[in-house]
Scaffold this active site. Structure first.
Site, PDB file in Angstrom:
ATOM      1  NE  ARG A 132      -2.845  13.190  -1.457  1.00  0.00           N
ATOM      2  CZ  ARG A 132      -1.991  13.115  -2.477  1.00  0.00           C
ATOM      3  NH1 ARG A 132      -1.206  12.073  -2.617  1.00  0.00           N
ATOM      4  NH2 ARG A 132      -1.911  14.075  -3.356  1.00  0.00           N
ATOM      5  CG  ASP A 158      -7.084 -12.958  -2.012  1.00  0.00           C
ATOM      6  OD1 ASP A 158      -6.391 -13.947  -2.348  1.00  0.00           O
ATOM      7  OD2 ASP A 158      -8.078 -12.572  -2.660  1.00  0.00           O
ATOM      8  NE  ARG A 204      -8.265  13.194  -2.869  1.00  0.00           N
ATOM      9  CZ  ARG A 204      -7.805  12.209  -2.079  1.00  0.00           C
ATOM     10  NH1 ARG A 204      -8.646  11.498  -1.342  1.00  0.00           N
ATOM     11  NH2 ARG A 204      -6.522  11.951  -2.014  1.00  0.00           N
ATOM     12  CG  ASP A 229      -1.565   1.261   1.552  1.00  0.00           C
ATOM     13  OD1 ASP A 229      -2.263   1.774   0.657  1.00  0.00           O
ATOM     14  OD2 ASP A 229      -1.400   1.781   2.670  1.00  0.00           O
ATOM     15  NE  ARG A 260      -5.204  16.138   2.702  1.00  0.00           N
ATOM     16  CZ  ARG A 260      -5.523  15.222   1.796  1.00  0.00           C
ATOM     17  NH1 ARG A 260      -5.526  13.944   2.135  1.00  0.00           N
ATOM     18  NH2 ARG A 260      -5.846  15.562   0.575  1.00  0.00           N
ATOM     19  CG  ASP A 316      -2.162   2.333   6.594  1.00  0.00           C
ATOM     20  OD1 ASP A 316      -2.412   1.971   5.432  1.00  0.00           O
ATOM     21  OD2 ASP A 316      -2.440   3.467   7.033  1.00  0.00           O
ATOM     22  CG  PHE A 374      -4.387  -7.982   5.847  1.00  0.00           C
ATOM     23  CD1 PHE A 374      -3.031  -7.849   6.124  1.00  0.00           C
ATOM     24  CD2 PHE A 374      -5.219  -8.492   6.839  1.00  0.00           C
ATOM     25  CE1 PHE A 374      -2.527  -8.224   7.360  1.00  0.00           C
ATOM     26  CE2 PHE A 374      -4.721  -8.860   8.075  1.00  0.00           C
ATOM     27  CZ  PHE A 374      -3.366  -8.725   8.335  1.00  0.00           C
ATOM     28  CB  SER A 411     -11.486  10.115   1.199  1.00  0.00           C
ATOM     29  OG  SER A 411     -10.318   9.324   1.029  1.00  0.00           O
ATOM     30  CG  ASP A 413      -1.708   7.945   1.115  1.00  0.00           C
ATOM     31  OD1 ASP A 413      -0.595   8.395   0.800  1.00  0.00           O
ATOM     32  OD2 ASP A 413      -2.766   8.458   0.743  1.00  0.00           O
ATOM     33  CG  ASP A 471     -11.113   4.611  -2.259  1.00  0.00           C
ATOM     34  OD1 ASP A 471     -11.087   5.836  -2.479  1.00  0.00           O
ATOM     35  OD2 ASP A 471     -10.109   3.957  -1.906  1.00  0.00           O
TER      36      ASP A 471
END
Length: 266
Positions: free
Chosen positions: A29, A241, A145, A20, A152, A227, A239, A190, A22, A192
């Site tokens: 970011r 799977d 964003r 991953d 943030r 994370d 993670f 945020s 971020d 997704d």
């Protein structure tokens, strides 16, 4: 630029390590540190490496690359937007599109619902770019964003206490879950939205397809470092799977520490 052995000649055969971005390779970011780049370069001498992130390639270039160094040259495999945009050794692999899959009318209905919900939210700060449309997903941010790094961090603390994102996601699941969409909270500000199966496990099909090509490598061991690996986080699916060995980290320094221990890189 550092030279690396061909993929078939890496010291640890049939093994790839995926990361991953971020919170794993970089602070959220922000840019990668020289220490992390150094450990990745040393690791790449031994195994294949790749990143898999929800953001688009320009953001990953900004965080991991430099104006002179393409991010796709720093990894053997680069999986932007969970692999909807993908590269091997800097060369593009087949891509896919969220809007083609969902359709314009359903997309507009969902966007209108999201914007109305955010308009009615009472939170301390709102900035801009509340919805970011990407090739493979939509990213939704209640604060926007455009928030500064401090804003943030403040929102993350506020969200942990007042639960802004969790009920937002639940409302979307109730209203649009029948469309076959997944809603995954990730990062500081945020979440997704993407079709089922278009989470980070999507990138694994690229590895499976590569194995079928002439001279392709079948990766029998796939490590993943992330994370947000708890249920509801955007690293959780890959993670857990069965095709991967998952490692939870608490930041880039922890990633470095675990890599040194696991791959004897001291």
């Amino acid at each position: 630029m550092t030279a690396y052995p061909p993929l078939a000649d890496r010291e640890i055969k049939n093994t790839i390590v995926l990361f991953d971005v971020d919170g794993t390779l970089t602070p959220a970011r922000l840019s990668v540190t020289p220490e992390v780049l150094n450990i990745l370069a040393r690791l790449r001498q031994k195994v294949a490496i790749g990143f898999v992130g929800g953001s688009d390639l320009p953001k990953q270039q900004e965080q991991l690359g430099t104006p002179d160094v393409p991010v796709t040259s720093l990894f053997d495999f680069s999986f932007s937007e969970n692999g909807l945009t993908a590269f091997k050794n800097g060369e593009p692999l087949p891509s896919n599109s969220f809007i083609k899959w969902l359709g314009e009318e359903k997309y507009k209905e969902m966007v209108s619902f999201i914007l109305h919900y955010i308009a009615d939210l009472d939170i301390p700060v709102k900035r801009g770019t509340f919805i970011e449309f990407r090739n493979g997903m939509v990213n939704v941010s209640p604060i926007g964003r455009n928030a500064s790094n401090q804003e943030r961090l403040d929102f993350l603390k506020y969200d942990e206490e007042h639960k802004v994102r969790e009920p937002f996601v639940e409302k979307l699941r109730e209203r649009f879950g029948h469309l076959g969409l997944t809603f995954a909270i990730g990062g500081q500000i945020s979440f997704d939205v993407f079709p089922h199966g278009w989470d980070k496990t999507y990138c694994l099909q690229h590895l499976e397809n590569e194995a079928k090509k002439p001279g392709g490598i079948h990766y029998t061991t796939i490590h993943f470092f992330g994370d947000k690996t708890a249920e509801g986080g955007n690293d959780h699916e890959i993670f857990t799977d069965p095709r991967t060995i998952g490692h939870t980290v608490i930041g880039p320094d922890d990633t470095v520490r675990q890599l040194k221990e696991l791959f004897h890189l001291d």
